[in-house]
Motif scaffolding. Structure first.
Motif, short mmCIF file in Angstrom:
data_model
loop_
_atom_site.label_atom_id
_atom_site.label_comp_id
_atom_site.label_asym_id
_atom_site.label_seq_id
_atom_site.Cartn_x
_atom_site.Cartn_y
_atom_site.Cartn_z
N LEU A 161 0.81 -1.21 0.00
CA LEU A 161 0.00 0.00 0.00
C LEU A 161 0.85 1.27 0.00
O LEU A 161 0.32 2.36 -0.01
CB LEU A 161 -0.93 0.01 1.22
N ASP A 162 2.17 1.09 0.04
CA ASP A 162 3.11 2.21 0.08
C ASP A 162 2.86 3.07 1.32
O ASP A 162 2.72 4.29 1.25
CB ASP A 162 3.02 3.05 -1.19
N LEU A 163 2.79 2.39 2.47
CA LEU A 163 2.57 3.04 3.76
C LEU A 163 3.64 2.62 4.75
O LEU A 163 4.34 1.62 4.54
CB LEU A 163 1.22 2.61 4.35
N ALA A 164 3.72 3.32 5.85
CA ALA A 164 4.57 2.90 6.96
C ALA A 164 3.88 1.74 7.68
O ALA A 164 2.64 1.70 7.74
CB ALA A 164 4.79 4.05 7.92
N THR A 165 4.66 0.83 8.22
CA THR A 165 4.09 -0.29 8.98
C THR A 165 3.28 0.24 10.16
O THR A 165 2.25 -0.34 10.52
CB THR A 165 5.20 -1.23 9.47
N SER A 166 3.70 1.35 10.74
CA SER A 166 2.96 1.92 11.87
C SER A 166 1.56 2.35 11.46
O SER A 166 0.63 2.28 12.27
CB SER A 166 3.73 3.09 12.48
N ALA A 167 1.37 2.78 10.22
CA ALA A 167 0.03 3.17 9.76
C ALA A 167 -0.88 1.95 9.74
O ALA A 167 -2.03 2.02 10.20
CB ALA A 167 0.10 3.80 8.37
N VAL A 168 -0.37 0.83 9.24
CA VAL A 168 -1.17 -0.41 9.21
C VAL A 168 -1.51 -0.83 10.63
O VAL A 168 -2.65 -1.19 10.93
CB VAL A 168 -0.42 -1.53 8.46
N SER A 169 -0.56 -0.76 11.52
CA SER A 169 -0.80 -1.09 12.93
C SER A 169 -1.86 -0.18 13.53
O SER A 169 -2.76 -0.65 14.23
CB SER A 169 0.51 -0.97 13.72
N ASN A 170 -1.78 1.10 13.25
CA ASN A 170 -2.78 2.05 13.76
C ASN A 170 -4.17 1.76 13.21
O ASN A 170 -5.16 1.90 13.92
CB ASN A 170 -2.37 3.49 13.45
N TYR A 171 -4.26 1.38 11.94
CA TYR A 171 -5.56 1.02 11.36
C TYR A 171 -6.15 -0.18 12.09
O TYR A 171 -7.33 -0.22 12.39
CB TYR A 171 -5.44 0.68 9.88
N GLU A 172 -5.31 -1.17 12.38
CA GLU A 172 -5.78 -2.38 13.04
C GLU A 172 -6.17 -2.12 14.50
O GLU A 172 -7.08 -2.76 15.01
CB GLU A 172 -4.73 -3.48 12.96
N GLN A 173 -5.52 -1.19 15.14
CA GLN A 173 -5.84 -0.86 16.53
C GLN A 173 -7.02 0.10 16.63
O GLN A 173 -7.56 0.31 17.72
CB GLN A 173 -4.63 -0.22 17.21
N ARG A 185 -8.78 -2.64 -3.31
CA ARG A 185 -8.19 -3.33 -4.47
C ARG A 185 -7.28 -4.46 -4.02
O ARG A 185 -7.29 -5.54 -4.61
CB ARG A 185 -7.43 -2.34 -5.34
N LEU A 186 -6.51 -4.23 -2.97
CA LEU A 186 -5.59 -5.26 -2.49
C LEU A 186 -6.33 -6.52 -2.06
O LEU A 186 -5.93 -7.64 -2.40
CB LEU A 186 -4.76 -4.72 -1.31
N PHE A 187 -7.42 -6.34 -1.33
CA PHE A 187 -8.14 -7.50 -0.79
C PHE A 187 -9.36 -7.91 -1.62
O PHE A 187 -10.02 -8.90 -1.29
CB PHE A 187 -8.56 -7.22 0.65
N GLY A 188 -9.68 -7.15 -2.66
CA GLY A 188 -10.80 -7.51 -3.52
C GLY A 188 -12.16 -7.39 -2.84
O GLY A 188 -13.02 -8.24 -3.01
N VAL A 189 -12.32 -6.33 -2.05
CA VAL A 189 -13.58 -6.09 -1.35
C VAL A 189 -14.07 -4.68 -1.66
O VAL A 189 -13.32 -3.86 -2.20
CB VAL A 189 -13.45 -6.28 0.18
N THR A 190 -15.31 -4.39 -1.29
CA THR A 190 -15.86 -3.05 -1.47
C THR A 190 -15.57 -2.19 -0.25
O THR A 190 -15.36 -2.71 0.86
CB THR A 190 -17.38 -3.09 -1.71
N SER A 191 -15.63 -0.90 -0.45
CA SER A 191 -15.47 0.00 0.69
C SER A 191 -16.64 -0.15 1.66
O SER A 191 -16.46 -0.03 2.88
CB SER A 191 -15.34 1.46 0.23
N ASP A 192 -17.82 -0.43 1.13
CA ASP A 192 -18.99 -0.66 2.01
C ASP A 192 -18.72 -1.82 2.96
O ASP A 192 -19.07 -1.77 4.13
CB ASP A 192 -20.25 -0.94 1.20
N TYR A 193 -18.11 -2.89 2.45
CA TYR A 193 -17.79 -4.03 3.32
C TYR A 193 -16.78 -3.61 4.38
O TYR A 193 -16.95 -3.89 5.57
CB TYR A 193 -17.25 -5.20 2.50
#
Length: 68
Positions: free
Chosen positions: A26-38, A53-61
């Motif tokens: 996603l061209d992000l810092a690993t800390s950004a992904v961690s913050n999203y998950e937390q 796009r990465l996971f093949g899902v909709t934004s609504d999901y």
């Protein structure tokens, strides 16, 4: 925990990817992904679309408006 962080984490784990690998794709810092998950940070619209796009899902999901 909000729906986005639950579903984002679930999709990452089901895909067999580490946070670092998702961050690279996603061209992000690993800390950004961690913050999203937390649930301490939410992605911009542009990043949200990259995640979809990465996971093949909709934004609504991802944000909990749809179960599919």
């Amino acid at each position: 925990m909000n729906k986005f962080c639950e579903r984002f984490t679930q999709l990452r784990i089901e895909s067999g990817l580490k946070q670092r690998e998702v961050a690279e794709r996603l061209d992000l810092a690993t800390s950004a992904v961690s913050n999203y998950e937390q649930g301490t940070r939410e992605p911009s619209i542009d990043v949200l679309m990259k995640i979809c796009r990465l996971f093949g899902v909709t934004s609504d999901y991802l944000i909990g408006l749809s179960e599919y």
